[in-house]
Design an enzyme around this catalytic site. Structure first.
Site, PDB file in Angstrom:
ATOM      1  N   CYS A 275     -54.186   5.688  63.806  1.00 33.85           N
ATOM      2  CA  CYS A 275     -55.256   5.728  64.819  1.00 33.85           C
ATOM      3  C   CYS A 275     -54.881   4.900  66.034  1.00 33.85           C
ATOM      4  CB  CYS A 275     -56.557   5.164  64.232  1.00 33.85           C
ATOM      5  SG  CYS A 275     -57.197   6.087  62.860  1.00 33.85           S
TER       6      CYS A 275
HETATM    7  N1  SAJ Z   1     -53.662  -5.273  63.933  1.00 36.14           N
HETATM    8  C1  SAJ Z   1     -53.197  -6.433  64.536  1.00 36.14           C
HETATM    9  N2  SAJ Z   1     -54.101  -7.365  64.962  1.00 36.14           N
HETATM   10  C2  SAJ Z   1     -55.448  -7.178  64.814  1.00 36.14           C
HETATM   11  C3  SAJ Z   1     -55.903  -5.990  64.187  1.00 36.14           C
HETATM   12  C4  SAJ Z   1     -54.997  -5.047  63.750  1.00 36.14           C
HETATM   13  O1  SAJ Z   1     -51.991  -6.633  64.693  1.00 36.14           O
HETATM   14  O2  SAJ Z   1     -56.213  -8.059  65.204  1.00 36.14           O
HETATM   15  C5  SAJ Z   1     -52.699  -4.254  63.533  1.00 36.14           C
HETATM   16  C6  SAJ Z   1     -52.715  -3.961  62.054  1.00 36.14           C
HETATM   17  O3  SAJ Z   1     -51.827  -4.809  61.357  1.00 36.14           O
HETATM   18  C7  SAJ Z   1     -52.258  -2.502  62.008  1.00 36.14           C
HETATM   19  C8  SAJ Z   1     -52.789  -1.929  63.303  1.00 36.14           C
HETATM   20  O4  SAJ Z   1     -53.068  -3.045  64.152  1.00 36.14           O
HETATM   21  O5  SAJ Z   1     -50.853  -2.424  61.997  1.00 36.14           O
HETATM   22  C9  SAJ Z   1     -54.052  -1.100  63.117  1.00 36.14           C
HETATM   23  O6  SAJ Z   1     -54.907  -1.886  62.355  1.00 36.14           O
HETATM   24  P1  SAJ Z   1     -56.526  -1.581  62.305  1.00 36.14           P
HETATM   25  O7  SAJ Z   1     -57.138  -2.791  61.683  1.00 36.14           O
HETATM   26  O8  SAJ Z   1     -56.997  -1.172  63.618  1.00 36.14           O
HETATM   27  O9  SAJ Z   1     -56.642  -0.434  61.224  1.00 36.14           O
HETATM   28  P2  SAJ Z   1     -56.659   1.150  61.375  1.00 36.14           P
HETATM   29  O10 SAJ Z   1     -55.469   1.664  62.081  1.00 36.14           O
HETATM   30  O11 SAJ Z   1     -56.911   1.646  60.009  1.00 36.14           O
HETATM   31  O12 SAJ Z   1     -57.896   1.410  62.336  1.00 36.14           O
HETATM   32  C10 SAJ Z   1     -59.065   1.942  61.801  1.00 36.14           C
HETATM   33  C11 SAJ Z   1     -59.780   2.535  62.987  1.00 36.14           C
HETATM   34  N3  SAJ Z   1     -60.855   3.365  62.523  1.00 36.14           N
HETATM   35  C12 SAJ Z   1     -61.074   4.543  63.143  1.00 36.14           C
HETATM   36  O13 SAJ Z   1     -60.419   4.956  64.083  1.00 36.14           O
HETATM   37  C13 SAJ Z   1     -62.200   5.353  62.623  1.00 36.14           C
HETATM   38  C14 SAJ Z   1     -60.301   1.422  63.885  1.00 36.14           C
HETATM   39  O14 SAJ Z   1     -61.192   1.982  64.841  1.00 36.14           O
HETATM   40  C15 SAJ Z   1     -61.048   0.379  63.096  1.00 36.14           C
HETATM   41  O15 SAJ Z   1     -61.467  -0.660  63.978  1.00 36.14           O
HETATM   42  C16 SAJ Z   1     -60.127  -0.190  62.052  1.00 36.14           C
HETATM   43  O16 SAJ Z   1     -59.788   0.891  61.158  1.00 36.14           O
HETATM   44  C17 SAJ Z   1     -60.815  -1.298  61.264  1.00 36.14           C
HETATM   45  O17 SAJ Z   1     -61.586  -2.054  61.882  1.00 36.14           O
HETATM   46  O18 SAJ Z   1     -60.505  -1.427  60.064  1.00 36.14           O
END
Ligand code: SAJ
Length: 464
Positions: A275
């Site tokens: 995403c």
């Molecule tokens: N990450 C960081 N720092 C952060 C947060 C994430 O480096 O502060 C990295 C993670 O390690 C990962 C990537 O970013 O590699 C994405 O992480 P994510 O927490 O955003 O997880 P996703 O990709 O599963 O995002 C989903 C998304 N959901 C949808 O699109 C419906 C996102 O909008 C959500 O915010 C996220 O899940 C969530 O909050 O868990």
């Protein structure tokens, strides 16, 4: 109100409406279950025989759908599945939940959406409602899906109804599920929105209607662009803290105590998942066609993309402090999934880090309690694939020249890592809570000094 809309609304109210869901993946299958739970007959469509057979057999292939719940709805006749797309004619409403990947040059690949739309168009009949859920650029519903559906002469808003409602599924989230996550929805016309609200208002706890399909498309890409840019800011802060020799985790933890006007994001090894790294590029691609440069997205994407190389630089420096070269060093990567406590490797920065280390001649292996092995996905060529997850023994930890924490799975015992590893590069700030024998190098700030420096401080000559 048109007779078609009136009829659809009454079939929805009486739960006589049959709801088709195209794409039974991590979005479509949970949606099909919630549609069935709401009392509608849900008819899932998928191109995979294996997926359809699994659903009909009450075997869930999706983390957030239990097989017993799935099996119960299938047993009650409320949920079925088929690969026969001609059965779309049976549906009063059809939800499109298919992938929208980016191609190699980061242009949107709408082939799955187009195929689904063409499948619906072949049996489109007056009174049907079509809802696109797949994340895409603003304008897709009106400019790509609608022309395909109107090919046969029916008119959206009069003969049939079309909405966009972005999926907000966060696999594994213990709090937010398909039903209780607020659901944004926008229609091609006011009548379309009314039809979409009538159905989704009975499936989701909270609806968030917006003024158009374009607005709804933009909400989703904006949400994830916001996240991507703020992660990039945290990553740039980590790089700045490296120069300032300040511990970035100290700074972020302290900033996060601000009770208003701040939202915590953390630096890391790079941006993974299907995403966050991808969704912003739908917006930037669309804006390029309108001769508008989304500079924030481009810059943030560049900063996030630098992090794997930044981490490999930290590894090289840490080994160098011990008079070791990367070439020939035994490097054990802890955690390869794109984020903690899941098994998803898509776009994982760990794969880039491992490839970069291999390119420098390191002997790379990994341990990940959620990922048994890494197979060739055609994207990130790693030597020696498939690579199996190593067993995390004390001997294995002690044997590694450096252990690199890339994904901070909570099931790993980091105190044990601190006790038995010699050198740890920690990209997630998890080792700070586990002081031990290992020398730890963080993303920034003063690492625990290398042995030579410690010995020098103690007035001891370093031997050997
Ligand atoms: N990450 C960081 N720092 C952060 C947060 C994430 O480096 O502060 C990295 C993670 O390690 C990962 C990537 O970013 O590699 C994405 O992480 P994510 O927490 O955003 O997880 P996703 O990709 O599963 O995002 C989903 C998304 N959901 C949808 O699109 C419906 C996102 O909008 C959500 O915010 C996220 O899940 C969530 O909050 O868990």
């Amino acid at each position: 109100m048109s007779a078609r809309l009136d009829d659809l609304l009454s079939r929805t109210e009486s739960r006589d409406a049959v709801v088709g869901i195209i794409g039974l993946g991590y979005v479509g299958l949970p949606l099909a279950v919630e549609v069935a739970r709401s009392g509608f007959r849900a008819l899932g469509f998928d191109i995979s025989e294996r997926v359809v057979e699994g659903v009909l057999g009450g075997r869930s292939h999706v983390q957030d759908v239990s097989s017993e719940v799935l099996g119960a709805f299938v047993g009650e006749g409320l949920l079925s599945a088929t690969t026969d797309f001609s059965r779309l004619a049976e549906c009063d409403a059809v939800c499109i939940c298919v992938p929208t990947p980016l191609n190699k040059i980061k242009d949107p690949d709408l082939s799955f959406v187009v195929n689904a739309s063409e499948g619906i168009a072949r049996t489109l009949r007056p009174g049907q409602l079509v809802i696109l859920e797949s994340t895409t650029f603003p304008g897709t519903t009106r400019d790509v899906v609608l022309p395909i559906l109107e090919e046969g002469g029916l008119k959206a808003g009069e003969d049939f109804f079309v909405c966009f409602s972005p999926e907000r599924v966060d696999p594994g989230n213990p709090v937010w599920h398909t039903r209780n996550t607020p659901k944004v929805i926008g229609g091609i016309t006011a009548g379309c929105l009314q039809a979409g609200e009538a159905l989704y208002g009975r499936v989701f706890d909270t609806l968030v209607p917006v003024e158009s399909a374009e607005a709804a498309e933009l909400v989703k890409v904006y949400e994830n662009t916001f996240r991507m840019i703020n992660i990039a800011l945290a990553n740039e802060l980590a790089q700045a803290c490296e120069k300032l020799r300040v511990d970035v985790w100290d700074v972020i933890e302290a900033a996060a105590t601000k009770p208003f006007g701040f939202m915590k994001f953390t630096p890391g090894p790079g941006l993974g998942g299907h995403c966050i790294p991808l969704d912003p590029h739908y917006l930037s691609w669309k804006m390029r066609t309108l001769e508008f440069r989304t500079r924030m997205i481009e810059l943030a994407s560049e900063i996030n993309g630098e992090m794997p190389a930044f981490v490999v630089g930290k590894v090289a420096d840490a080994l160098n402090d011990e008079s070791k070269a990367v070439r020939g060093s035994d490097v054990l990567v802890l955690g390869v999934a794109y984020k903690k406590n899941i098994d998803d490797l898509r776009e994982s920065p760990a794969l880039d880090i491992m490839r970069l280390l291999q390119d420098k001649g390191a002997r790379v292996s990994f341990h990940d309690p959620f990922c048994e092995a890494i197979h060739d996905d055609g994207h990130t060529p790693l030597k020696g694939l498939p690579m199996a997850s190593q067993v995390l023994t004390e001997e294995r930890l002690a044997a590694a020249d450096v252990v690199v924490v890339v994904t901070d799975h909570t099931t790993v015992d980091y105190a044990r890592v601190a006790e038995h590893a010699r050198l740890v590069v920690d990209t997630r700030g998890v080792m700070r809570r586990h002081p031990g024998a290992a020398r730890v190098v963080g993303l920034s700030g003063v690492a625990t000094p290398p042995p030579a420096a410690l010995h020098a401080l103690a007035g001891l000559a370093v031997v050997g």
